[in-house]
Enzyme design. Sequence first.
Site, short mmCIF file in Angstrom:
data_model
loop_
_atom_site.label_atom_id
_atom_site.label_comp_id
_atom_site.label_asym_id
_atom_site.label_seq_id
_atom_site.Cartn_x
_atom_site.Cartn_y
_atom_site.Cartn_z
N HIS A 47 -9.67 1.36 4.25
CA HIS A 47 -8.47 1.58 5.05
C HIS A 47 -8.77 2.59 6.16
O HIS A 47 -9.52 3.54 5.95
CB HIS A 47 -7.33 2.10 4.15
CG HIS A 47 -6.01 2.08 4.85
ND1 HIS A 47 -5.64 3.03 5.77
CD2 HIS A 47 -4.98 1.20 4.79
CE1 HIS A 47 -4.44 2.74 6.24
NE2 HIS A 47 -4.01 1.63 5.66
N GLU A 85 -6.02 -4.53 10.27
CA GLU A 85 -4.94 -3.59 10.55
C GLU A 85 -5.28 -2.79 11.81
O GLU A 85 -6.06 -1.84 11.74
CB GLU A 85 -4.77 -2.62 9.39
CG GLU A 85 -4.41 -3.27 8.08
CD GLU A 85 -3.76 -2.27 7.14
OE1 GLU A 85 -2.62 -2.53 6.72
OE2 GLU A 85 -4.37 -1.23 6.84
N GLY A 121 2.10 2.33 10.70
CA GLY A 121 3.11 3.37 10.55
C GLY A 121 3.77 3.79 11.85
O GLY A 121 4.47 4.78 11.91
N SER A 147 2.91 -2.07 10.43
CA SER A 147 4.35 -2.18 10.72
C SER A 147 4.90 -3.58 10.46
O SER A 147 5.82 -4.04 11.15
CB SER A 147 4.65 -1.74 12.16
OG SER A 147 4.30 -0.38 12.34
N LYS A 199 0.24 4.21 -0.47
CA LYS A 199 -0.39 5.44 0.06
C LYS A 199 -0.08 6.61 -0.87
O LYS A 199 -0.01 6.43 -2.08
CB LYS A 199 0.03 5.67 1.51
CG LYS A 199 -0.20 4.42 2.38
CD LYS A 199 -0.09 4.66 3.85
CE LYS A 199 -0.34 3.35 4.59
NZ LYS A 199 -0.34 3.49 6.04
N GLU A 227 -7.18 4.96 7.33
CA GLU A 227 -6.88 6.36 7.01
C GLU A 227 -8.03 6.99 6.22
O GLU A 227 -8.34 8.17 6.37
CB GLU A 227 -5.55 6.45 6.25
CG GLU A 227 -4.37 6.19 7.18
CD GLU A 227 -3.12 5.65 6.52
OE1 GLU A 227 -3.01 5.70 5.28
OE2 GLU A 227 -2.24 5.16 7.25
N ASN A 272 0.88 -1.17 0.00
CA ASN A 272 0.00 0.00 0.00
C ASN A 272 0.92 1.23 0.00
O ASN A 272 1.43 1.61 1.04
CB ASN A 272 -0.90 -0.04 1.25
CG ASN A 272 -1.77 1.20 1.35
OD1 ASN A 272 -1.86 2.00 0.41
ND2 ASN A 272 -2.42 1.36 2.49
P1 PGA Z 1 2.52 0.27 7.64
O1 PGA Z 1 1.08 0.54 6.95
O2 PGA Z 1 3.02 -1.03 7.11
O3 PGA Z 1 3.36 1.44 7.21
O4 PGA Z 1 2.28 0.25 9.11
C1 PGA Z 1 0.19 -0.51 6.73
C2 PGA Z 1 -1.07 0.03 6.10
O5 PGA Z 1 -1.53 1.11 6.48
O6 PGA Z 1 -1.64 -0.61 5.18
#
Ligand code: PGA
Length: 252
Positions: A97, A169, A175, A215, A11, A99, A9
Amino acid sequence: MRKKIVAGNWKCNTTVQEGVELAKEVSELVAKSGVKNVVVVLGTPFTHITSVVGAVDSQLIDVAAQNCAADAKGAFTGEVSAAMVKSTGATHVILGHSERREYYGETSATLNKKVALALANGLTPIYCCGEALSIREANEQNAYVKTQLDETIFNLSPEDFSKLAIAYEPIWAIGTGVTASTAQAQEMLAYIRGLIADKFGKVVAEETSILYGGSCNAKNAPELFSQPDIDGGLIGGASLKAEDFLGIITAY
Ligand code: PGA
């Protein structure tokens, strides 16, 4: 046998040129590694998809959008429909997601429309769910995730449901460098699989790919992926470097 999936992803990162370079690198590394048993997906910005589809070996790499519109078409300035995504050559779409739920106000009602349009256009949704830290601290994560699923993809027909993948998640792990422990991730994914079994039956539950995200990196992936209910990962930060991403793809 259910599919193992490692989905990047990206982003809101990389220019088209940088993205194409990254995608080519991933494609070449996957080819060299000889990995065959993992569905590798690159979740790129909309602007990149067509170029990335053209740059990778389509036998080895699938491409995903990170969102699609909740309406089929029309006067929705700035939106990108599921049909448009499909016409780029993308095969998957990441939906729900955290976000997008948090920063763009996506609700279960919006997501139901998006999932339906994605499926109607032959895209595979990677449907995200997961709780915030306060919910985990109150030990209410199971009920929270169950509601997220009950209000959305659990309303699908068994046939439609069997076309999607789920990514759990936990928001507190995204992140942040804090990964859910292997036990926490396995426990939640087993719980989700149990919910699927209750709703759609054991066969569908056994066939559904459920991913962990938050992460996840080349170091912790082998242990996470060794768990019986963890069928892969949705990878943010570590998908932006080809070598790191390959380390996760080869973690099985
Ligand atoms: P990350 O993000 O691996 O940077 O924690 C995962 C995601 O948001 O899909």
